[in-house]
Design an enzyme around this catalytic site. Structure first.
Site, PDB file in Angstrom:
ATOM      1  N   ARG A  42       0.838  -1.200   0.000  1.00 58.57           N
ATOM      2  CA  ARG A  42       0.000   0.000   0.000  1.00 58.57           C
ATOM      3  C   ARG A  42       0.877   1.255   0.000  1.00 58.57           C
ATOM      4  O   ARG A  42       1.888   1.322   0.713  1.00 58.57           O
ATOM      5  CB  ARG A  42      -0.907   0.036   1.232  1.00 58.57           C
ATOM      6  CG  ARG A  42      -1.991  -1.031   1.241  1.00 58.57           C
ATOM      7  CD  ARG A  42      -3.062  -0.736   0.194  1.00 58.57           C
ATOM      8  NE  ARG A  42      -4.140  -1.718   0.223  1.00 58.57           N
ATOM      9  CZ  ARG A  42      -4.179  -2.799  -0.541  1.00 58.57           C
ATOM     10  NH1 ARG A  42      -3.190  -3.042  -1.393  1.00 58.57           N
ATOM     11  NH2 ARG A  42      -5.205  -3.643  -0.459  1.00 58.57           N
ATOM     12  N   ALA A  81      -5.691  26.245  11.922  1.00 54.69           N
ATOM     13  CA  ALA A  81      -5.109  24.908  12.022  1.00 54.69           C
ATOM     14  C   ALA A  81      -3.671  24.936  11.541  1.00 54.69           C
ATOM     15  O   ALA A  81      -3.228  25.890  10.895  1.00 54.69           O
ATOM     16  CB  ALA A  81      -5.921  23.903  11.197  1.00 54.69           C
ATOM     17  N   LEU A  83       0.178  22.193  10.987  1.00 53.65           N
ATOM     18  CA  LEU A  83       0.874  20.915  11.064  1.00 53.65           C
ATOM     19  C   LEU A  83       1.636  20.773  12.379  1.00 53.65           C
ATOM     20  O   LEU A  83       2.075  21.760  12.976  1.00 53.65           O
ATOM     21  CB  LEU A  83       1.873  20.801   9.909  1.00 53.65           C
ATOM     22  CG  LEU A  83       1.302  20.865   8.490  1.00 53.65           C
ATOM     23  CD1 LEU A  83       2.437  20.875   7.476  1.00 53.65           C
ATOM     24  CD2 LEU A  83       0.359  19.711   8.240  1.00 53.65           C
ATOM     25  N   GLU A  98      -0.568  28.213  16.369  1.00 56.21           N
ATOM     26  CA  GLU A  98      -1.310  28.395  15.124  1.00 56.21           C
ATOM     27  C   GLU A  98      -2.444  29.407  15.283  1.00 56.21           C
ATOM     28  O   GLU A  98      -2.707  30.207  14.377  1.00 56.21           O
ATOM     29  CB  GLU A  98      -1.866  27.053  14.645  1.00 56.21           C
ATOM     30  CG  GLU A  98      -0.811  26.070  14.180  1.00 56.21           C
ATOM     31  CD  GLU A  98      -0.102  26.503  12.905  1.00 56.21           C
ATOM     32  OE1 GLU A  98      -0.599  27.411  12.210  1.00 56.21           O
ATOM     33  OE2 GLU A  98       0.964  25.943  12.601  1.00 56.21           O
ATOM     34  N   PRO A 120      -8.137   7.542   6.445  1.00 55.80           N
ATOM     35  CA  PRO A 120      -7.351   6.405   6.918  1.00 55.80           C
ATOM     36  C   PRO A 120      -7.041   5.346   5.866  1.00 55.80           C
ATOM     37  O   PRO A 120      -6.153   4.520   6.076  1.00 55.80           O
ATOM     38  CB  PRO A 120      -8.203   5.813   8.052  1.00 55.80           C
ATOM     39  CG  PRO A 120      -9.576   6.328   7.816  1.00 55.80           C
ATOM     40  CD  PRO A 120      -9.416   7.661   7.169  1.00 55.80           C
ATOM     41  N   GLY A 121      -7.726   5.373   4.719  1.00 54.51           N
ATOM     42  CA  GLY A 121      -7.385   4.447   3.656  1.00 54.51           C
ATOM     43  C   GLY A 121      -6.192   4.890   2.831  1.00 54.51           C
ATOM     44  O   GLY A 121      -5.620   4.081   2.094  1.00 54.51           O
ATOM     45  N   GLU A 125      -2.545  10.660   8.502  1.00 52.89           N
ATOM     46  CA  GLU A 125      -2.760  11.933   9.197  1.00 52.89           C
ATOM     47  C   GLU A 125      -3.779  11.782  10.318  1.00 52.89           C
ATOM     48  O   GLU A 125      -4.912  11.345  10.107  1.00 52.89           O
ATOM     49  CB  GLU A 125      -3.247  13.017   8.241  1.00 52.89           C
ATOM     50  CG  GLU A 125      -3.467  14.344   8.960  1.00 52.89           C
ATOM     51  CD  GLU A 125      -4.011  15.435   8.061  1.00 52.89           C
ATOM     52  OE1 GLU A 125      -4.014  16.605   8.503  1.00 52.89           O
ATOM     53  OE2 GLU A 125      -4.423  15.137   6.931  1.00 52.89           O
ATOM     54  N   GLU A 148      -1.935  32.252   2.722  1.00 53.84           N
ATOM     55  CA  GLU A 148      -2.471  32.995   3.854  1.00 53.84           C
ATOM     56  C   GLU A 148      -2.475  34.504   3.631  1.00 53.84           C
ATOM     57  O   GLU A 148      -3.024  35.245   4.446  1.00 53.84           O
ATOM     58  CB  GLU A 148      -1.679  32.664   5.119  1.00 53.84           C
ATOM     59  CG  GLU A 148      -1.790  31.193   5.547  1.00 53.84           C
ATOM     60  CD  GLU A 148      -0.991  30.897   6.798  1.00 53.84           C
ATOM     61  OE1 GLU A 148      -0.242  31.802   7.244  1.00 53.84           O
ATOM     62  OE2 GLU A 148      -1.112  29.785   7.329  1.00 53.84           O
TER      63      GLU A 148
END
Length: 212
Positions: A42, A81, A83, A98, A120-121, A125, A148
């Site tokens: 995968r 938000a 990272l 942030e 999730p597939g 993250e 931004e």
């Protein structure tokens, strides 16, 4: 008695794991692993993880930003938000950073509102959403560049956010999940909130944040 509805941790033996594309922000990883009687390959986005902030003021307004998102060709309404790309930075500290950098606000009260895997597939993250209250102006105003640079900041009544989600006028997953989670949590007198420093054992990368 009904069995508790809960995701189950499962581990597969990984025989090979290689970065097949090193990106500017995140990478693509190829894993070969054994699951059941099969050897499976995968590819997925190997992500740093992220935090988002549902900032709610004393007038029941939510602090939102509108930002250009190139992959979908939209200027989306979103939560502030960012990272988790600073080494050894706790998620709540990243959220505080942030919020200040994107909106020029700071908050006095922090709680965990929700957590989810974004896709999730195809990605590892993990994203944690914080509820932030007691908002005041930040002591510093930050310069903003790139996507931004033309970001719009707006206080929106909570009820209007809920209407926009239910009418499908906004599509950002963090915003949608946060609005619905906050509505449900508020109906329960915020009893479902977690502490700001709540361990995060389901985050696949930042083991320093799991409390292990």
């Amino acid at each position: 008695m009904t069995e508790l509805l809960e995701d189950e941790v499962a581990s597969a033996v990984v025989s090979e794991s290689d970065v097949v594309f090193a990106g500017h922000v995140w990478d693509i990883r190829k894993d070969t692993f054994r699951y059941g009687d099969s050897d499976i390959v995968r590819d997925y986005v190997d992500h740093t993880g992220a935090v988002a902030i549902f900032a709610l003021d004393e007038h029941d307004r939510v602090l939102l930003i509108k930002q250009y998102r190139h992959p979908v060709g939209m200027r989306e309404w979103e939560l502030p938000a960012g990272l988790l790309d600073e080494a050894n930075e706790h998620p709540v500290e990243a959220a505080k950073r942030e919020l200040a950098e994107e909106t020029d606000y700071v908050a006095a009260e922090w709680n965990v509102l929700s957590e989810f895997y974004t896709s999730p597939g195809g990605s590892n993250e993990a994203l944690r959403i914080y509820l932030a209250r007691g908002l005041t102006a930040a002591p510093e105003v930050f310069a903003r560049t790139e996507e931004e640079a033309d970001m719009e900041i707006r206080w929106v009544p909570f009820a209007d956010c809920l209407d926009a989600v239910l009418a499908r006028r906004v599509q950002n997953p963090s915003l949608v999940i946060a609005v619905l989670a906050a509505f449900a949590a508020k109906e329960r007198n915020w009893s479902s909130l977690g502490a700001a420093d709540l361990p995060w054992p389901r985050h696949p990368n930042n083991w320093a944040h799991t409390g292990r």
